[in-house]
Motif scaffolding. Structure first.
Motif, short mmCIF file in Angstrom:
data_model
loop_
_atom_site.label_atom_id
_atom_site.label_comp_id
_atom_site.label_asym_id
_atom_site.label_seq_id
_atom_site.Cartn_x
_atom_site.Cartn_y
_atom_site.Cartn_z
N ILE A 245 6.99 31.64 -38.34
CA ILE A 245 6.64 30.08 -38.09
C ILE A 245 4.86 29.72 -38.64
N SER A 246 4.77 29.98 -39.20
CA SER A 246 2.96 28.92 -39.77
C SER A 246 3.51 27.92 -39.97
N SER A 247 2.67 26.81 -40.49
CA SER A 247 2.11 25.57 -40.53
C SER A 247 1.81 25.49 -42.02
N MET A 248 1.91 23.77 -42.12
CA MET A 248 1.48 23.45 -43.08
C MET A 248 0.54 23.19 -43.00
N ALA A 249 -0.97 23.38 -41.60
CA ALA A 249 -2.22 23.74 -42.14
C ALA A 249 -2.41 25.35 -42.49
N ALA A 250 -1.14 25.72 -43.00
CA ALA A 250 -1.72 26.82 -43.40
C ALA A 250 -2.21 26.95 -45.36
N PHE A 251 -1.55 25.96 -45.83
CA PHE A 251 -2.18 25.57 -47.22
C PHE A 251 -3.80 25.18 -47.40
N THR A 252 -4.18 24.56 -46.62
CA THR A 252 -5.63 23.67 -46.34
C THR A 252 -6.93 24.82 -45.45
N PRO A 253 -7.78 24.81 -45.61
CA PRO A 253 -8.90 24.96 -44.89
C PRO A 253 -9.33 23.44 -44.17
N ILE A 254 -9.53 24.49 -42.60
CA ILE A 254 -9.59 22.66 -42.14
C ILE A 254 -11.04 22.79 -40.77
N ALA A 255 -11.34 22.18 -41.07
CA ALA A 255 -12.54 22.28 -40.35
C ALA A 255 -12.90 21.66 -38.71
N PHE A 256 -13.21 22.19 -37.81
CA PHE A 256 -12.30 21.70 -36.25
C PHE A 256 -11.71 22.26 -35.72
N LYS A 257 -10.91 23.11 -36.71
CA LYS A 257 -9.33 23.88 -36.45
C LYS A 257 -9.87 25.53 -37.28
N THR A 258 -10.09 25.33 -37.58
CA THR A 258 -10.74 26.83 -38.81
C THR A 258 -10.19 27.99 -38.55
N VAL A 259 -10.66 28.75 -37.19
CA VAL A 259 -9.63 29.50 -37.16
C VAL A 259 -7.75 29.15 -37.33
N TYR A 260 -7.29 28.33 -36.85
CA TYR A 260 -5.69 28.42 -36.60
C TYR A 260 -5.28 28.53 -38.43
N PRO A 261 -6.05 27.23 -39.15
CA PRO A 261 -5.43 27.29 -40.25
C PRO A 261 -5.09 28.87 -41.29
N VAL B 207 -8.53 16.52 -45.24
CA VAL B 207 -7.32 17.27 -44.13
C VAL B 207 -8.74 16.90 -43.01
N SER B 208 -10.02 17.43 -43.33
CA SER B 208 -11.24 17.54 -41.87
C SER B 208 -11.34 16.03 -41.26
N ARG B 209 -11.27 15.19 -42.48
CA ARG B 209 -12.05 14.02 -41.37
C ARG B 209 -10.85 13.91 -40.41
N GLU B 210 -9.61 13.83 -41.49
CA GLU B 210 -8.31 13.04 -40.31
C GLU B 210 -8.71 13.99 -38.55
N VAL B 211 -8.90 15.42 -39.18
CA VAL B 211 -8.42 16.39 -37.94
C VAL B 211 -9.84 15.79 -37.44
#
Length: 264
Positions: free
Chosen positions: A138-154, A253-257
């Protein structure tokens, strides 16, 4: 060793893991549930066994505890024929990197990356003993984009994606089939529900129930599909985002996150 074939599910106490347990049992599959101590998984296993008439084995331990992981998996592989592995256990969170504890960062890496890899490595020799066997990561849609404020998870989920696709190629031509699933948003608990609702319409795009994701992922994994993106809107979103420069999509994506921090 028990002659029955089993599906082993990590992170099986709630959310998507619980949905996988119920979906597998409804298909007549015997299951081994892995979850944290005190997660009420024994009661869940008893309920599933009674409702669906399958054998359910429960093991409660922390996958980030290397000694416990090796000890329990040695027992499992010595007593049960595992023909299907679902690596579902994982964790994330939303916060400023500078305000995230080192312990939390390490826990995400140890569970999402090391735990998944070690469980997979320890199970592969036993999976290969079966004429046909499966791994679903199980990965995540987050795998496709570097995301600020999550950083390590994606980043950890991008690792799972690459790891799974590499395994798929490595074991092509054998009886072992490997699939990777990229779920989008799910209302798996009160915290994630508040976060998704707080994002408004954008947060609800691609929203699917854990039950729907589990059903689709099982069907496509058993059909040998290597990559699985549940939900039409998630597939559209992936297609649209794939044509954007990485800096643009990361910023969007980061702006929404960033809005999620208030719910963390």
């Amino acid at each position: 060793m028990n002659s029955k074939q089993y599906t082993m599910i990590t992170g099986a106490s709630s959310g998507l893991g619980k949905a996988f347990a119920i979906e597998c049992a409804s298909r007549g599959m015997h299951i081994i549930l892995i979850a944290l101590p005190g997660s009420n998984t024994v009661s869940l296993g008893q309920s599933i066994a009674l409702q669906y008439g399958v054998d359910v084995q429960v093991f409660e331990f922390d996958l980030t505890d290397r000694d416990a992981l090796h000890r329990h998996l040695a027992h499992i592989t010595g007593h049960y024929n595992v023909s299907f592995l679902i690596n579902n256990a994982g964790m994330g969170g939303t916060s400023h990197m500078a305000e995230t504890t080192v312990e939390k960062i390490d826990q995400i890496i140890q569970l999402n990356v090391r735990g998944t890899v070690l469980v997979t490595r320890l199970l592969i020799p036993h999976l290969l003993k079966n004429e046909k066997s499966y791994i679903m990561n199980i990965s995540s849609m987050a795998a496709f984009t570097p995301i600020a404020f999550k950083t390590v998870y994606p980043a950890s989920k991008a690792f799972i994606s690459s790891f799974s696709l590499g395994l798929k190629e490595e074991f092509s031509g054998t009886g072992l089939s490997v699939s990777v699933v990229y779920p989008g948003p799910m209302m798996t608990n009160s915290h994630t529900s508040r976060r998704i609702i707080g994002q408004g319409f954008k947060g609800k795009m691609g929203l699917l129930s854990a039950t729907a994701i589990a059903r689709l992922a099982m069907r496509k994994t058993l059909a040998g599909q290597p990559t699985i993106i549940p939900g039409f809107m998630n597939r559209v979103n992936h297609l649209l985002m794939s044509v954007l420069p990485v800096e643009w999509k990361s910023r969007i994506v980061s702006r929404e996150v960033k809005k999620e921090i208030q719910y963390a």
